[in-house]
Design a protein around this motif. Structure first.
Motif, PDB file in Angstrom:
ATOM      1  N   THR A   1      36.555  54.667  43.244  1.00 21.96           N
ATOM      2  CA  THR A   1      35.794  53.997  44.300  1.00 21.96           C
ATOM      3  C   THR A   1      34.933  52.886  43.705  1.00 21.96           C
ATOM      4  O   THR A   1      34.925  51.757  44.205  1.00 21.96           O
ATOM      5  CB  THR A   1      34.893  55.011  45.037  1.00 21.96           C
ATOM      6  N   ILE A   2      34.242  53.191  42.617  1.00 27.08           N
ATOM      7  CA  ILE A   2      33.393  52.170  41.991  1.00 27.08           C
ATOM      8  C   ILE A   2      34.253  51.013  41.473  1.00 27.08           C
ATOM      9  O   ILE A   2      33.942  49.837  41.687  1.00 27.08           O
ATOM     10  CB  ILE A   2      32.564  52.796  40.852  1.00 27.08           C
ATOM     11  N   ALA A   3      35.369  51.366  40.828  1.00 29.97           N
ATOM     12  CA  ALA A   3      36.257  50.316  40.324  1.00 29.97           C
ATOM     13  C   ALA A   3      36.766  49.458  41.479  1.00 29.97           C
ATOM     14  O   ALA A   3      36.815  48.227  41.376  1.00 29.97           O
ATOM     15  CB  ALA A   3      37.425  50.949  39.575  1.00 29.97           C
ATOM     16  N   ALA A   4      37.124  50.108  42.583  1.00 25.74           N
ATOM     17  CA  ALA A   4      37.633  49.371  43.748  1.00 25.74           C
ATOM     18  C   ALA A   4      36.592  48.381  44.272  1.00 25.74           C
ATOM     19  O   ALA A   4      36.921  47.252  44.650  1.00 25.74           O
ATOM     20  CB  ALA A   4      38.022  50.351  44.856  1.00 25.74           C
ATOM     21  N   CYS A   5      35.328  48.797  44.256  1.00 23.14           N
ATOM     22  CA  CYS A   5      34.254  47.910  44.721  1.00 23.14           C
ATOM     23  C   CYS A   5      34.220  46.645  43.870  1.00 23.14           C
ATOM     24  O   CYS A   5      34.131  45.529  44.399  1.00 23.14           O
ATOM     25  CB  CYS A   5      32.904  48.606  44.632  1.00 23.14           C
ATOM     26  N   PHE A   6      34.299  46.815  42.548  1.00 24.40           N
ATOM     27  CA  PHE A   6      34.211  45.647  41.672  1.00 24.40           C
ATOM     28  C   PHE A   6      35.456  44.765  41.802  1.00 24.40           C
ATOM     29  O   PHE A   6      35.346  43.538  41.797  1.00 24.40           O
ATOM     30  CB  PHE A   6      33.996  46.089  40.215  1.00 24.40           C
ATOM     31  N   ILE A   7      36.618  45.403  41.934  1.00 19.40           N
ATOM     32  CA  ILE A   7      37.846  44.605  42.093  1.00 19.40           C
ATOM     33  C   ILE A   7      37.755  43.778  43.378  1.00 19.40           C
ATOM     34  O   ILE A   7      38.048  42.574  43.390  1.00 19.40           O
ATOM     35  CB  ILE A   7      39.087  45.532  42.129  1.00 19.40           C
ATOM     36  N   THR A   8      37.315  44.432  44.464  1.00 17.98           N
ATOM     37  CA  THR A   8      37.207  43.706  45.726  1.00 17.98           C
ATOM     38  C   THR A   8      36.178  42.593  45.624  1.00 17.98           C
ATOM     39  O   THR A   8      36.374  41.494  46.157  1.00 17.98           O
ATOM     40  CB  THR A   8      36.818  44.665  46.868  1.00 17.98           C
ATOM     41  N   ALA A   9      35.061  42.864  44.935  1.00 20.46           N
ATOM     42  CA  ALA A   9      34.034  41.835  44.767  1.00 20.46           C
ATOM     43  C   ALA A   9      34.618  40.617  44.066  1.00 20.46           C
ATOM     44  O   ALA A   9      34.373  39.466  44.458  1.00 20.46           O
ATOM     45  CB  ALA A   9      32.847  42.383  43.972  1.00 20.46           C
ATOM     46  N   LEU A  10      35.451  40.875  43.062  1.00 18.01           N
ATOM     47  CA  LEU A  10      36.070  39.783  42.302  1.00 18.01           C
ATOM     48  C   LEU A  10      37.004  38.969  43.191  1.00 18.01           C
ATOM     49  O   LEU A  10      36.960  37.730  43.224  1.00 18.01           O
ATOM     50  CB  LEU A  10      36.850  40.397  41.133  1.00 18.01           C
ATOM     51  N   ILE A  11      37.841  39.670  43.937  1.00 16.48           N
ATOM     52  CA  ILE A  11      38.808  38.976  44.792  1.00 16.48           C
ATOM     53  C   ILE A  11      38.090  38.269  45.943  1.00 16.48           C
ATOM     54  O   ILE A  11      38.425  37.141  46.305  1.00 16.48           O
ATOM     55  CB  ILE A  11      39.874  39.977  45.287  1.00 16.48           C
ATOM     56  N   GLY A  12      37.058  38.925  46.478  1.00 15.30           N
ATOM     57  CA  GLY A  12      36.263  38.284  47.533  1.00 15.30           C
ATOM     58  C   GLY A  12      35.621  37.003  47.030  1.00 15.30           C
ATOM     59  O   GLY A  12      35.592  35.989  47.726  1.00 15.30           O
ATOM     60  N   THR A  13      35.099  37.041  45.812  1.00 17.27           N
ATOM     61  CA  THR A  13      34.473  35.847  45.236  1.00 17.27           C
ATOM     62  C   THR A  13      35.496  34.730  45.093  1.00 17.27           C
ATOM     63  O   THR A  13      35.219  33.575  45.402  1.00 17.27           O
ATOM     64  CB  THR A  13      33.892  36.174  43.845  1.00 17.27           C
ATOM     65  N   PHE A  14      36.700  35.108  44.660  1.00 17.11           N
ATOM     66  CA  PHE A  14      37.752  34.100  44.506  1.00 17.11           C
ATOM     67  C   PHE A  14      38.035  33.426  45.847  1.00 17.11           C
ATOM     68  O   PHE A  14      38.080  32.200  45.952  1.00 17.11           O
ATOM     69  CB  PHE A  14      39.015  34.743  43.951  1.00 17.11           C
ATOM     70  N   PHE A  15      38.192  34.235  46.892  1.00 15.52           N
ATOM     71  CA  PHE A  15      38.491  33.648  48.198  1.00 15.52           C
ATOM     72  C   PHE A  15      37.258  33.002  48.825  1.00 15.52           C
ATOM     73  O   PHE A  15      37.347  32.359  49.866  1.00 15.52           O
ATOM     74  CB  PHE A  15      39.082  34.701  49.141  1.00 15.52           C
ATOM     75  N   GLY A  16      36.106  33.179  48.203  1.00 14.09           N
ATOM     76  CA  GLY A  16      34.894  32.525  48.693  1.00 14.09           C
ATOM     77  C   GLY A  16      34.734  31.116  48.167  1.00 14.09           C
ATOM     78  O   GLY A  16      33.888  30.362  48.652  1.00 14.09           O
ATOM     79  N   ILE A  17      35.542  30.750  47.183  1.00 17.12           N
ATOM     80  CA  ILE A  17      35.392  29.413  46.593  1.00 17.12           C
ATOM     81  C   ILE A  17      35.501  28.290  47.638  1.00 17.12           C
ATOM     82  O   ILE A  17      34.720  27.346  47.590  1.00 17.12           O
ATOM     83  CB  ILE A  17      36.397  29.222  45.431  1.00 17.12           C
ATOM     84  N   PRO A  18      36.422  28.375  48.627  1.00 14.69           N
ATOM     85  CA  PRO A  18      36.470  27.289  49.619  1.00 14.69           C
ATOM     86  C   PRO A  18      35.153  27.092  50.372  1.00 14.69           C
ATOM     87  O   PRO A  18      34.900  26.007  50.887  1.00 14.69           O
ATOM     88  CB  PRO A  18      37.583  27.733  50.579  1.00 14.69           C
TER      89      PRO A  18
END
Lengths: 289, 347
Positions: free
Chosen positions: B101-118
């Motif tokens: 669960t903790i790992a999933a949170c960080f992975i999602t945070a990373l991917i969310g940040t990537f898609f936040g670049i626009p």
């Protein structure tokens, strides 16, 4: 009279009178329109410098160049705080970190925050707690919050907005919003405070209050103020020096008395041959100073 | 009788719960949450667990959309990232549920940040379209990267085990989910009284003024995406562990819209609003179904049209909210509190 303040509002280390900001030959174009043409100006520590000029003269554009919102095509803006910083290459938030604060012509407060939160947001650059500590509101975060709460209370006292500190900014009157906006800029502990028409649309009493606050800020805290204003009475009374812009060019600079007698200024304001003004540069203004 | 509440120190003045009434309400809420699982049957516990997950997801989305003003239609996709990360880490690599669960949170945070670049260039509706692309890309990857996710087939996740206790009943999961809700709430509330949260709100209200105040728009917008995705990923991971099964159908664009509806109905830019909105939207279908069942004996014809009535009511509720209380349930809750604060003197 010296009031007791717990916190110093001014972050500058220069002595009064030293050059703090130097604008050299700044030129700004928007497509084919020249907003600023070879404007040079010097701002000195702890003075009140007023920039005046008719509408569309480029006053706000000049402030926007200083705070990094516009990037001039030509020229340099150098800021001194012990070392020299070239501002035209920096982003707005980097310029803010150097200690240049500003207010806006059309109020740009954070409307949904309370007055207190707006002021705390103004002190953003000084808050250094890390994210984890903030999420837990633990130790350093709590201490910092408390410390800056005391700090903004000083500004609240200075600007006499005690009664509205919990109010949401959007619900305040125009005059009070202007005052809060100046407070927010002040919370940055600026070394230079750029005020874009702080008294526009105010009645005589509010203007008097505002003039008093501005004088307090420079006289008691030594903060340099660059001020754009249309009310000549106020300008002549409070400013140390005045620069006059007309159609993007600086046509005069000097003390209020010198400006009052300058023929170019009188012409620009009284508007001889006004009919040609809106379309072309006035031929006589190009001789400058 | 008190004429008001006066604090004598800044500490007391800045406390989250400043009045006795607020403290009493908090105690009542916690007491209710503690007693509830012992009184409720399995059906209500299921609903409570769904509400808990929805609350976490809604708080996450509200941080991004409500507080920072960055509209996101990628909620479903980010939840999918959380759910699949947690599911794969536990089912394939045998990680304990809390680790995945903790790992999933960080992975999602990373991917969310990537898609936040626009978001650095795009605002409002344009950003919404960009996040919509994130949603579609993520779901496409999930359904096509068979080796990792199992494609369109369901991914089966074993029951979580904590301190030797198998968390396979709604009753057990209730404690896990609501403890996490508690932690998330405390963190979110604290976030918005510290510089980070204020910077987020500043970006929403006046981004130019915020940058002139020294807020690095680049950094803080991405940070908002990261924190928001972290929580959304958490909601996704909990879904995986709760349902024991992860399928892509649970994370389509419908979910993104549903979560947007939650925070709009609850109240944009409000933690309490996220609670109320998530509860409301999760319980509304259940209430409508029960209502339909109750009416079935009187109107037998209702059975066949019930699903349509549900959807229509759903739409109607959102429209009514937008018209009559655009600030959402949170505003209604505030009005009720204000009324009783002044009662019986209503002026």
């Amino acid at each position: 009279m010296q009031r007791g303040f717990l916190n110093q509002l001014n972050s500058s280390t220069l002595k009064p009178g030293e050059t703090q900001l130097k604008i050299d030959d700044v030129q700004l174009n928007f497509g084919g329109v020249t907003a600023l043409l070879d404007v040079s100006l010097e701002v000195r520590q702890s003075e009140i410098l007023a920039i005046i000029g008719p509408n569309g003269a480029g006053k706000t554009s000049l402030l926007n160049c200083i705070s990094g919102l516009y990037r001039p095509q030509h020229g340099r803006i150098t800021y001194y705080n012990g070392e020299a910083h070239e501002l035209t290459r920096l982003k707005p938030h980097q310029i803010a970190r150097l200690g240049i604060a500003r207010s806006f012509q059309n109020i740009e407060l954070f409307r949904h925050m309370t007055v207190l939160d707006n002021l705390l947001a103004g002190a953003h650059i000084h808050m250094k707690t890390n994210l984890l500590s903030c999420l837990l509101y633990w130790g350093p975060a709590q201490r910092e919050h408390l410390q800056y709460r005391r700090f903004v209370e000083d500004i609240i006292d200075l600007l006499e907005i005690e009664a509205i500190r919990y109010n949401t900014v959007g619900s305040l009157s125009y005059g009070l919003q202007k005052r809060v906006e100046m407070g927010r800029a002040l919370a940055m502990r600026p070394s230079i405070l750029l005020l874009d028409e702080p008294m526009a649309g105010m009645n005589a009493e509010e203007k008097e209050d505002m003039a008093r606050f501005i004088l307090d800020i420079t006289e008691e805290h030594g903060v340099t103020i660059v001020l754009i204003e249309h009310d000549m009475g106020v300008i002549m009374d409070i400013s140390d020096r005045i620069a006059v812009l007309n159609f993007g060019q600086k046509i005069a600079e000097g003390t209020p008395d010198e400006i009052r007698q300058n023929p170019l200024v009188i012409e620009a304001y009284l508007g001889e041959e006004t009919s040609v003004f809106p379309f072309k540069f006035h031929p006589k203004t190009e001789t400058s100073d | 009788m008190d004429s008001g509440i006066f604090h004598t120190t800044y500490e007391k003045d800045m406390a989250l719960r400043r009045t006795p009434a607020q403290k009493v309400r908090l105690v009542l809420l916690i007491a209710f949450l503690l007693v509830f699982p012992f009184l409720a049957n399995r059906y209500y516990l299921t609903l409570a667990n769904q509400v808990a997950i929805a609350v976490i997801g809604a708080v996450g989305l509200n941080i991004l959309t409500g507080y920072t003003g960055q509209i996101s239609l990628g909620q479903g996709g980010f939840m999918a990232v959380g759910a699949y990360s947690a599911g794969i880490l536990t089912a394939r690599l045998g990680m304990p549920w809390w680790g995945s669960t903790i790992a999933a949170c960080f992975i999602t945070a990373l991917i969310g940040t990537f898609f936040g670049i626009p978001s650095l260039r795009l605002k409002g509706l344009y950003l919404a379209i960009a996040t919509l692309a994130a949603q579609e890309i993520i779901i496409w990857v999930v359904t096509h990267w068979r080796a990792l996710t199992g494609g369109v087939d369901a991914l089966v996740v074993p029951d979580p085990v904590s301190f030797g206790i198998r968390i396979n009943s709604d009753f057990n999961f209730y404690w896990v989910a609501w403890s996490i809700v508690g932690i998330v709430t405390i963190a979110a509330v604290n976030l918005f009284r510290t510089p980070y949260g204020r910077a987020f709100i500043a970006i929403r209200d006046q981004d130019i003024a915020a940058s002139v105040m020294g807020v690095d728009l680049f950094k803080y917008k991405l940070l908002a995406f990261a924190i928001s995705s972290f929580l959304v990923g958490l909601a996704g991971a909990l879904t995986a562990h709760y349902r024991n099964i992860v399928t892509w159908e649970r994370f389509t664009i419908d979910i993104s819209v549903l979560y947007l509806a939650m925070i709009i109905i609850g109240g944009l830019g409000s933690i309490t609003g996220s609670y109320l909105g998530a509860t409301f939207i999760t319980l509304l279908p259940a209430v409508l179904t029960n209502l339909g069942r109750a009416l079935k004996s009187t109107f037998p014809a209702i059975d066949s049209v019930l699903p349509f009535i549900q959807q229509a009511t759903f739409g109607l509720v959102i429209i009514l909210f937008l018209i009559f209380e655009p600030e959402g349930l949170n505003k209604i809750w505030k009005n009720i509190k204000d009324y009783f604060r002044l009662w019986p003197f209503s002026y």
